[in-house]
Design a protein around this motif. Structure first.
Motif, mmCIF file in Angstrom:
data_model
loop_
_atom_site.group_PDB
_atom_site.id
_atom_site.type_symbol
_atom_site.label_atom_id
_atom_site.label_comp_id
_atom_site.label_asym_id
_atom_site.label_seq_id
_atom_site.Cartn_x
_atom_site.Cartn_y
_atom_site.Cartn_z
ATOM 1 N N PHE A 91 44.911 45.396 22.866
ATOM 2 C CA PHE A 91 44.240 45.064 21.611
ATOM 3 C C PHE A 91 42.727 45.237 21.725
ATOM 4 C CE2 PHE A 91 48.209 42.567 21.018
ATOM 5 C CZ PHE A 91 48.634 43.184 19.853
ATOM 6 N N LEU A 92 42.176 44.951 22.910
ATOM 7 C CA LEU A 92 40.746 45.152 23.125
ATOM 8 C C LEU A 92 40.385 46.621 22.988
ATOM 9 C CD1 LEU A 92 38.011 43.880 24.055
ATOM 10 C CD2 LEU A 92 38.733 44.364 26.400
ATOM 11 N N ASN A 93 41.247 47.488 23.474
ATOM 12 C CA ASN A 93 40.978 48.921 23.413
ATOM 13 C C ASN A 93 41.053 49.463 21.991
ATOM 14 O OD1 ASN A 93 40.491 51.444 24.869
ATOM 15 N ND2 ASN A 93 42.559 52.005 24.244
ATOM 16 N N MET A 167 41.781 41.136 35.515
ATOM 17 C CA MET A 167 42.925 41.939 35.076
ATOM 18 C C MET A 167 42.622 42.650 33.771
ATOM 19 S SD MET A 167 45.977 42.989 35.671
ATOM 20 C CE MET A 167 46.508 41.896 37.004
ATOM 21 N N VAL A 168 42.030 41.958 32.823
ATOM 22 C CA VAL A 168 41.746 42.554 31.519
ATOM 23 C C VAL A 168 40.791 43.737 31.672
ATOM 24 C CG1 VAL A 168 40.663 42.159 29.272
ATOM 25 C CG2 VAL A 168 42.210 40.441 30.230
ATOM 26 N N LEU A 169 39.747 43.570 32.437
ATOM 27 C CA LEU A 169 38.776 44.649 32.593
ATOM 28 C C LEU A 169 39.371 45.847 33.333
ATOM 29 C CD1 LEU A 169 35.533 42.637 33.459
ATOM 30 C CD2 LEU A 169 36.214 43.612 31.264
ATOM 31 N N ALA A 170 40.221 45.599 34.334
ATOM 32 C CA ALA A 170 40.834 46.703 35.078
ATOM 33 C C ALA A 170 41.784 47.501 34.194
ATOM 34 C CB ALA A 170 41.565 46.159 36.302
ATOM 35 N N VAL A 171 42.614 46.811 33.413
ATOM 36 C CA VAL A 171 43.560 47.507 32.540
ATOM 37 C C VAL A 171 42.824 48.196 31.402
ATOM 38 C CG1 VAL A 171 45.558 47.210 31.027
ATOM 39 C CG2 VAL A 171 45.392 45.890 33.147
ATOM 40 N N LEU A 175 42.992 52.114 30.217
ATOM 41 C CA LEU A 175 43.375 52.525 28.866
ATOM 42 C C LEU A 175 42.305 53.399 28.215
ATOM 43 C CD1 LEU A 175 44.960 49.244 27.446
ATOM 44 C CD2 LEU A 175 46.146 51.313 28.197
ATOM 45 N N GLN A 176 41.064 53.230 28.613
ATOM 46 C CA GLN A 176 39.995 54.052 28.034
ATOM 47 C C GLN A 176 40.135 55.524 28.422
ATOM 48 O OE1 GLN A 176 36.417 51.741 29.255
ATOM 49 N NE2 GLN A 176 35.923 51.716 27.080
ATOM 50 N N ARG A 177 40.865 55.791 29.510
ATOM 51 C CA ARG A 177 41.023 57.170 29.960
ATOM 52 C C ARG A 177 42.207 57.877 29.311
ATOM 53 N NH1 ARG A 177 39.902 54.623 35.023
ATOM 54 N NH2 ARG A 177 42.118 54.654 35.537
ATOM 55 N N GLN A 178 43.017 57.165 28.537
ATOM 56 C CA GLN A 178 44.181 57.797 27.932
ATOM 57 C C GLN A 178 43.794 58.621 26.699
ATOM 58 O OE1 GLN A 178 46.975 54.897 26.531
ATOM 59 N NE2 GLN A 178 45.715 54.244 24.825
ATOM 60 N N ASP A 179 44.645 59.559 26.357
ATOM 61 C CA ASP A 179 44.412 60.439 25.215
ATOM 62 C C ASP A 179 44.947 59.766 23.944
ATOM 63 O OD1 ASP A 179 43.990 62.457 23.446
ATOM 64 O OD2 ASP A 179 45.280 63.928 24.438
ATOM 65 N N PRO A 180 44.082 59.420 22.983
ATOM 66 C CA PRO A 180 44.571 58.755 21.764
ATOM 67 C C PRO A 180 45.554 59.594 20.966
ATOM 68 C CG PRO A 180 42.169 58.590 21.957
ATOM 69 C CD PRO A 180 42.624 59.585 22.967
ATOM 70 N N GLN A 204 50.489 54.632 31.094
ATOM 71 C CA GLN A 204 49.111 55.035 31.365
ATOM 72 C C GLN A 204 48.241 53.871 31.833
ATOM 73 O OE1 GLN A 204 47.486 58.172 28.588
ATOM 74 N NE2 GLN A 204 49.157 57.472 27.291
ATOM 75 N N ALA A 205 48.708 52.643 31.569
ATOM 76 C CA ALA A 205 47.957 51.463 32.004
ATOM 77 C C ALA A 205 48.359 50.987 33.393
ATOM 78 C CB ALA A 205 48.148 50.325 31.000
ATOM 79 N N VAL A 206 49.415 51.577 33.965
ATOM 80 C CA VAL A 206 49.924 51.114 35.255
ATOM 81 C C VAL A 206 48.881 51.177 36.364
ATOM 82 C CG1 VAL A 206 51.560 51.693 37.099
ATOM 83 C CG2 VAL A 206 52.357 51.481 34.750
ATOM 84 N N PRO A 207 48.083 52.254 36.504
ATOM 85 C CA PRO A 207 47.050 52.228 37.557
ATOM 86 C C PRO A 207 46.084 51.057 37.413
ATOM 87 C CG PRO A 207 47.358 54.451 36.747
ATOM 88 C CD PRO A 207 48.138 53.567 35.838
ATOM 89 N N GLY A 208 45.702 50.728 36.172
ATOM 90 C CA GLY A 208 44.835 49.573 35.958
ATOM 91 C C GLY A 208 45.537 48.268 36.294
ATOM 92 N N VAL A 209 46.829 48.181 35.976
ATOM 93 C CA VAL A 209 47.598 46.976 36.311
ATOM 94 C C VAL A 209 47.659 46.797 37.819
ATOM 95 C CG1 VAL A 209 49.873 45.900 36.206
ATOM 96 C CG2 VAL A 209 48.961 47.063 34.198
ATOM 97 N N LEU A 210 47.898 47.886 38.537
ATOM 98 C CA LEU A 210 47.999 47.796 39.990
ATOM 99 C C LEU A 210 46.666 47.425 40.629
ATOM 100 C CD1 LEU A 210 50.324 50.839 40.740
ATOM 101 C CD2 LEU A 210 50.917 48.421 40.736
ATOM 102 N N SER A 211 45.579 48.046 40.178
ATOM 103 C CA SER A 211 44.272 47.711 40.746
ATOM 104 C C SER A 211 43.855 46.292 40.371
ATOM 105 C CB SER A 211 43.220 48.716 40.274
ATOM 106 O OG SER A 211 43.110 48.708 38.857
ATOM 107 N N GLY A 212 44.117 45.878 39.125
ATOM 108 C CA GLY A 212 43.796 44.519 38.712
ATOM 109 C C GLY A 212 44.615 43.482 39.463
ATOM 110 N N SER A 213 45.903 43.776 39.678
ATOM 111 C CA SER A 213 46.744 42.835 40.417
ATOM 112 C C SER A 213 46.297 42.726 41.869
ATOM 113 C CB SER A 213 48.207 43.273 40.335
ATOM 114 O OG SER A 213 48.383 44.553 40.913
ATOM 115 N N LEU A 214 45.789 43.816 42.429
ATOM 116 C CA LEU A 214 45.270 43.767 43.793
ATOM 117 C C LEU A 214 44.075 42.824 43.879
ATOM 118 C CD1 LEU A 214 45.200 44.904 46.691
ATOM 119 C CD2 LEU A 214 43.760 46.736 45.838
#
Length: 286
Positions: A91-93, A167-171, A175-180, A204-214
């Protein structure tokens, strides 16, 4: 010129490297060496070296329970941060720039307050005579207070509040890198909003989820203030166990050994998590 350029890079990075060595590497090396010393309650720390401290920790089920509780709390905190953080990032995106700026400030708000102050606020809320129990008793839903302080659940709740911005900032960054246009294409083909989120946005958000969870897992596993205040001596984690060895029993070598084992365990998780990200998602997003 190339050799001079490389030397210039080293000279420019020298101040940061010196600070890194003095304030991080040196204390770690000293703690590592301290963990091999022997301790006597009458004579204090002596100059002999052995693996006794590590053997005491690895051979005692009490410490296994503490480590298991620590990583259980960290895993639960990471899970709830994912459940809350991914939809919030989505929703932030999709917000307009003005509303997004306000929401980012709201998300970052907890980071602007001391973790001790935030945890004391949760203690007021979760206590036997706290806000939640008084409200439930006043409306007649319960007759006696619900035990929320000095429980693992209370620690997880407070840690989620502390860790959710990471987590929010990482995801959101992912999401900012995805193609709208992918969402628009799916919508034009008749996909429902839930299907678009599940099949287009979430992968497309999975890399952010993984880095944020780390980040969330490592910070939660090593957290001290929140477990110390909300858990007390009833719910002891590794960080509070290290504090007790250093400040109460004065057995610094044993506390150093526990701290080093915690660091190694977290590093193992971080390396394995990074390897998972690189193997499964590195090529797709290169």
């Amino acid at each position: 010129m190339s050799a001079l350029s490389k030397q210039g890079h080293w000279f420019l990075s020298a101040p940061a490297l010196i600070l890194f060595a003095v304030f991080l590497l040196a204390p770690l090396v000293m703690t590592f060496i301290l963990s091999f010393h022997q301790f006597d309650f009458y004579g204090g720390i002596d100059d002999s070296y052995s693996l006794k401290n590590y053997a005491d920790v690895l051979g005692d089920s009490y410490f296994y329970e503490i480590f298991g509780r620590t990583f259980g709390i960290a895993l639960a905190t990471t899970f709830f941060c994912i459940v809350i953080g991914v939809p919030a990032s989505y929703f932030l995106n999709r917000m307009r720039p003005a509303a997004r700026s306000v929401m980012i400030l709201v998300v970052l708000g907890p980071l602007l307050i001391s973790v001790v102050v935030r945890t004391l606020g949760w203690a007021i809320i979760l206590g036997n005579k706290g806000v939640i129990n008084n409200f439930l008793m006043n409306i007649g839903l319960i007759e006696r207070p619900i035990k929320m302080m000095y429980t693992s659940g209370g620690i997880v709740l407070a840690l989620v509040h502390v860790m959710i911005p990471f987590m929010v900032l990482a995801v959101w960054a992912a999401l900012q890198r995805q193609d709208p246009s992918t969402e628009a294409a799916a919508e034009s083909l008749g996909a429902s909003p839930l299907t678009i989120f599940w099949r287009i946005v979430l992968p497309q958000a999975v890399p952010g989820v993984l880095s944020g969870s780390l980040i969330v897992f490592s910070l939660s596993a090593s957290a001290f203030a929140t477990p110390a205040i909300l858990g007390g001596r009833r719910v002891k984690v590794v960080a509070t166990a290290v504090h007790d060895e250093f400040m109460n029993t004065l057995n610094w070598p044993l506390g150093a050994a526990i701290a080093m084992l915690l660091m190694v365990a977290i590093l193992v998780v971080m390396v394995a998590w990074n390897r998972l990200v690189e193997n499964r998602f590195g090529r797709a997003y290169a």
